[in-house]
Design an enzyme around this catalytic site. Structure first.
Site, mmCIF file in Angstrom:
data_model
loop_
_atom_site.group_PDB
_atom_site.id
_atom_site.type_symbol
_atom_site.label_atom_id
_atom_site.label_comp_id
_atom_site.label_asym_id
_atom_site.label_seq_id
_atom_site.Cartn_x
_atom_site.Cartn_y
_atom_site.Cartn_z
ATOM 1 N N LYS A 127 8.226 -8.775 0.334
ATOM 2 C CA LYS A 127 8.945 -9.780 -0.449
ATOM 3 C C LYS A 127 8.978 -9.433 -1.937
ATOM 4 O O LYS A 127 9.333 -10.271 -2.759
ATOM 5 C CB LYS A 127 8.297 -11.146 -0.252
ATOM 6 N N PRO A 134 11.667 -17.229 0.096
ATOM 7 C CA PRO A 134 12.532 -16.237 0.723
ATOM 8 C C PRO A 134 11.769 -15.317 1.669
ATOM 9 O O PRO A 134 10.610 -14.988 1.443
ATOM 10 C CB PRO A 134 13.083 -15.459 -0.477
ATOM 11 N N GLU A 135 12.452 -14.917 2.736
ATOM 12 C CA GLU A 135 11.861 -14.007 3.707
ATOM 13 C C GLU A 135 12.164 -12.564 3.294
ATOM 14 O O GLU A 135 12.940 -12.306 2.383
ATOM 15 C CB GLU A 135 12.456 -14.291 5.093
#
Length: 252
Positions: free
Chosen positions: A51, A2-3
């Site tokens: 993140k 995930p970004e």
């Protein structure tokens, strides 16, 4: 993986579900924290840092990182029990952490020590573009993709944005950072990309939200470049898969 924008709106969802509420159940399924029980504590803050996610309740802070496969889900959802790392419940809702790459319970007063190594947060209040630009330019011989993915440079860029930024600035992922004309423009564009996508799941870097038209190169191997029509190339041999247009992107 995930970004930063995904983590940002995951934090927003958890904030809406949990903030201001008293935990009625806290089940941490990590051996080191198996005896931790935050039942009775009020969740008074949920925040993201790059993140990383932090759920603060009482004197504790639940720190998680999604890594490649992790996710948080709100409400009752069917998940294989062995995938669940943590369960948090209040009188009216439930949040579960699934396949979390990092999960630890920290002292709230020092929880930010866990992310002290990060560069400026692209979606955070401490965003400092000139610091990020200086970090990016610090090693001119370093491959651009490697530098963009280094969270010590700036926090929040993952592989999707890394590949898209390389395309937008006309550089191969393997091109040296020193070939960039203006590193400040690169980090500012990274910020713009994440900021525009921070509240939506249908991510776009092209400005077109229609299905199949959202990205320039990422995930488009063998498809025509949106600018010149040349087929997009890919390399899966490294730690991260890369995508590029052999015409629009150069090594210098």
């Amino acid at each position: 993986m995930p970004e930063g924008d995904t983590v940002f709106h995951t934090a927003a969802a958890l904030r809406a579900a949990l903030e201001g509420k008293t935990l009625t159940r806290c089940d941490v399924r990590v051996p080191r924290y198996a005896t931790v029980d935050l039942s009775g504590a009020v969740v008074d803050e949920v925040l993201s840092r790059g993140k990383h996610l932090f759920i603060r309740a009482g004197s504790a802070s639940i720190h998680s990182h999604l890594k490649m496969e992790g996710a948080w889900r709100i409400g009752h959802t069917k998940v294989a029990p062995h995938r669940i790392r943590i369960v948090l419940e209040t009188a009216d809702t439930r949040a579960i952490g699934i396949d979390l790459g990092i999960l630890e319970v920290l002292d709230r007063g020092t929880d930010m020590d866990a992310v002290a190594y990060l560069g400026p947060d692209l979606l955070g209040p401490d965003w400092e573009p000139r610091v990020a630009a200086d970090n990016l330019a610090a090693d001119p011989d370093r491959p651009l993709a490697q530098a963009l993915l280094d969270q010590r440079v700036m926090a929040g860029v993952g592989n999707v944005y890394c590949n898209e930024l390389c395309f937008v600035f006309g550089r191969l992922p393997t091109a040296p950072v020193g070939t960039l004309k203006d590193p400040l423009r690169v980090v500012q564009r990274a910020r713009d990309m994440l900021w525009l996508n921070r509240s939506r799941w249908n991510r776009t870097t092209t400005g077109d939200t229609r299905n199949g038209r959202q990205l320039w190169v990422y995930g488009r191997a063998g498809e025509p470049c949106r600018r010149c029509g040349t087929l997009i190339q890919t390399d899966r041999g490294g730690e991260r898969v890369t995508y590029w247009c052999p015409v629009c992107q150069t090594a210098s």
